[in-house]
Design an enzyme around this catalytic site. Sequence first.
Site, PDB file in Angstrom:
ATOM      1  N   ASP A  57      34.045  31.078  44.638  1.00  0.00           N
ATOM      2  CA  ASP A  57      34.206  31.569  43.271  1.00  0.00           C
ATOM      3  C   ASP A  57      32.974  31.192  42.447  1.00  0.00           C
ATOM      4  O   ASP A  57      32.427  30.098  42.586  1.00  0.00           O
ATOM      5  CB  ASP A  57      35.472  30.964  42.643  1.00  0.00           C
ATOM      6  CG  ASP A  57      35.888  31.698  41.384  1.00  0.00           C
ATOM      7  OD1 ASP A  57      36.920  32.388  41.422  1.00  0.00           O
ATOM      8  OD2 ASP A  57      35.177  31.583  40.356  1.00  0.00           O
ATOM      9  N   ILE A  58      32.555  32.112  41.581  1.00  0.00           N
ATOM     10  CA  ILE A  58      31.336  31.890  40.787  1.00  0.00           C
ATOM     11  C   ILE A  58      31.548  30.796  39.730  1.00  0.00           C
ATOM     12  O   ILE A  58      30.577  30.187  39.272  1.00  0.00           O
ATOM     13  CB  ILE A  58      30.885  33.220  40.122  1.00  0.00           C
ATOM     14  CG1 ILE A  58      29.423  33.191  39.759  1.00  0.00           C
ATOM     15  CG2 ILE A  58      31.768  33.573  38.925  1.00  0.00           C
ATOM     16  CD1 ILE A  58      28.851  34.550  39.397  1.00  0.00           C
ATOM     17  N   GLU A 123      41.935  39.135  36.455  1.00  0.00           N
ATOM     18  CA  GLU A 123      40.740  39.647  35.776  1.00  0.00           C
ATOM     19  C   GLU A 123      39.996  40.681  36.597  1.00  0.00           C
ATOM     20  O   GLU A 123      39.309  41.534  36.033  1.00  0.00           O
ATOM     21  CB  GLU A 123      39.782  38.492  35.464  1.00  0.00           C
ATOM     22  CG  GLU A 123      40.351  37.475  34.503  1.00  0.00           C
ATOM     23  CD  GLU A 123      39.588  36.164  34.537  1.00  0.00           C
ATOM     24  OE1 GLU A 123      38.480  36.121  35.100  1.00  0.00           O
ATOM     25  OE2 GLU A 123      40.126  35.184  34.006  1.00  0.00           O
ATOM     26  N   VAL A 124      40.057  40.570  37.909  1.00  0.00           N
ATOM     27  CA  VAL A 124      39.295  41.481  38.772  1.00  0.00           C
ATOM     28  C   VAL A 124      40.300  42.358  39.536  1.00  0.00           C
ATOM     29  O   VAL A 124      41.175  41.836  40.239  1.00  0.00           O
ATOM     30  CB  VAL A 124      38.405  40.704  39.755  1.00  0.00           C
ATOM     31  CG1 VAL A 124      37.658  41.666  40.669  1.00  0.00           C
ATOM     32  CG2 VAL A 124      37.419  39.816  39.000  1.00  0.00           C
ATOM     33  N   HIS A 128      42.686  39.458  45.369  1.00  0.00           N
ATOM     34  CA  HIS A 128      42.007  38.250  45.844  1.00  0.00           C
ATOM     35  C   HIS A 128      43.001  37.102  45.825  1.00  0.00           C
ATOM     36  O   HIS A 128      43.786  36.959  44.902  1.00  0.00           O
ATOM     37  CB  HIS A 128      40.774  37.908  44.994  1.00  0.00           C
ATOM     38  CG  HIS A 128      41.002  37.972  43.520  1.00  0.00           C
ATOM     39  ND1 HIS A 128      41.117  39.149  42.826  1.00  0.00           N
ATOM     40  CD2 HIS A 128      41.159  36.988  42.603  1.00  0.00           C
ATOM     41  CE1 HIS A 128      41.312  38.897  41.550  1.00  0.00           C
ATOM     42  NE2 HIS A 128      41.363  37.593  41.384  1.00  0.00           N
ATOM     43  N   HIS A 130      43.096  33.136  45.641  1.00  0.00           N
ATOM     44  CA  HIS A 130      42.332  31.919  45.347  1.00  0.00           C
ATOM     45  C   HIS A 130      42.782  30.830  46.306  1.00  0.00           C
ATOM     46  O   HIS A 130      43.982  30.635  46.510  1.00  0.00           O
ATOM     47  CB  HIS A 130      42.611  31.419  43.929  1.00  0.00           C
ATOM     48  CG  HIS A 130      42.213  32.337  42.830  1.00  0.00           C
ATOM     49  ND1 HIS A 130      41.077  32.150  42.075  1.00  0.00           N
ATOM     50  CD2 HIS A 130      42.805  33.446  42.329  1.00  0.00           C
ATOM     51  CE1 HIS A 130      40.998  33.095  41.151  1.00  0.00           C
ATOM     52  NE2 HIS A 130      42.035  33.897  41.281  1.00  0.00           N
TER      53      HIS A 130
HETATM   54  P1  5GP Z   1      41.551  36.324  38.602  1.00  0.00           P
HETATM   55  O1  5GP Z   1      41.658  35.805  37.197  1.00  0.00           O
HETATM   56  O2  5GP Z   1      41.340  37.821  38.622  1.00  0.00           O
HETATM   57  O3  5GP Z   1      42.672  35.874  39.471  1.00  0.00           O
HETATM   58  O4  5GP Z   1      40.261  35.648  39.210  1.00  0.00           O
HETATM   59  C1  5GP Z   1      38.998  36.233  39.230  1.00  0.00           C
HETATM   60  C2  5GP Z   1      38.033  35.188  39.736  1.00  0.00           C
HETATM   61  O5  5GP Z   1      36.840  35.846  40.115  1.00  0.00           O
HETATM   62  C3  5GP Z   1      37.658  34.131  38.704  1.00  0.00           C
HETATM   63  O6  5GP Z   1      37.983  32.853  39.227  1.00  0.00           O
HETATM   64  C4  5GP Z   1      36.151  34.327  38.519  1.00  0.00           C
HETATM   65  O7  5GP Z   1      35.461  33.122  38.335  1.00  0.00           O
HETATM   66  C5  5GP Z   1      35.751  35.024  39.801  1.00  0.00           C
HETATM   67  N1  5GP Z   1      34.604  35.916  39.674  1.00  0.00           N
HETATM   68  C6  5GP Z   1      34.397  36.858  38.714  1.00  0.00           C
HETATM   69  N2  5GP Z   1      33.239  37.509  38.932  1.00  0.00           N
HETATM   70  C7  5GP Z   1      32.702  36.975  40.065  1.00  0.00           C
HETATM   71  C8  5GP Z   1      31.504  37.231  40.792  1.00  0.00           C
HETATM   72  O8  5GP Z   1      30.685  38.092  40.458  1.00  0.00           O
HETATM   73  N3  5GP Z   1      31.287  36.483  41.902  1.00  0.00           N
HETATM   74  C9  5GP Z   1      32.172  35.520  42.323  1.00  0.00           C
HETATM   75  N4  5GP Z   1      31.846  34.846  43.425  1.00  0.00           N
HETATM   76  N5  5GP Z   1      33.306  35.249  41.652  1.00  0.00           N
HETATM   77  C10 5GP Z   1      33.574  35.961  40.534  1.00  0.00           C
END
Ligand code: 5GP
Length: 143
Positions: A57-58, A123-124, A128, A130
């Site tokens: 994760d970034i 968010e994405v 995914h 985690h």
């Molecule tokens: P969500 O909130 O959708 O469950 O988690 C999205 C995750 O994607 C977040 O933890 C965020 O830090 C990670 N993330 C967002 N953009 C990128 C990226 O460009 N590269 C990587 N490696 N992680 C990302």
Amino acid sequence: MAEPVLSPDFVPRTGLFAMPIDATLPYDDQNVFARILRGEIPSKTVYEDDFALAFHDIAPQAPVHVLVIPKGPYVSWDDFSARAPEALIAGFVRAVGKVARDLGLVEPGYRLLANVGNHGGQEVPHLHVHLFGGAPLGPMLAR
Ligand code: 5GP
């Protein structure tokens, strides 16, 4: 005790404040994880096979914070569990387990999380999972 393999960018931090997505929308092939899968955006790969890609994760929220994504156009866990073929579901689940084992997380323990849609804080819009570990993770939800 086995030492976990830490995420290279980990710094302790609190909170992320991005807009959650609507997980019922059609798949957007321009989302950031689709672009990572196509190699258009770099990522720190942890594992890859025919079914899944795992990368750091970034913005890690634990000493180990890895994302595992299926190789297919699925918005969320809901979409994936409803539409994905059996072989991809099996391959993805096995990949998640293998990544955790390869990172040395099984004996100290770890946490899996898949956020779905608005209330989940997703968010994405590409499924995914985690994978968090490397330290005691505290309560399951913020209190
Ligand atoms: P969500 O909130 O959708 O469950 O988690 C999205 C995750 O994607 C977040 O933890 C965020 O830090 C990670 N993330 C967002 N953009 C990128 C990226 O460009 N590269 C990587 N490696 N992680 C990302």
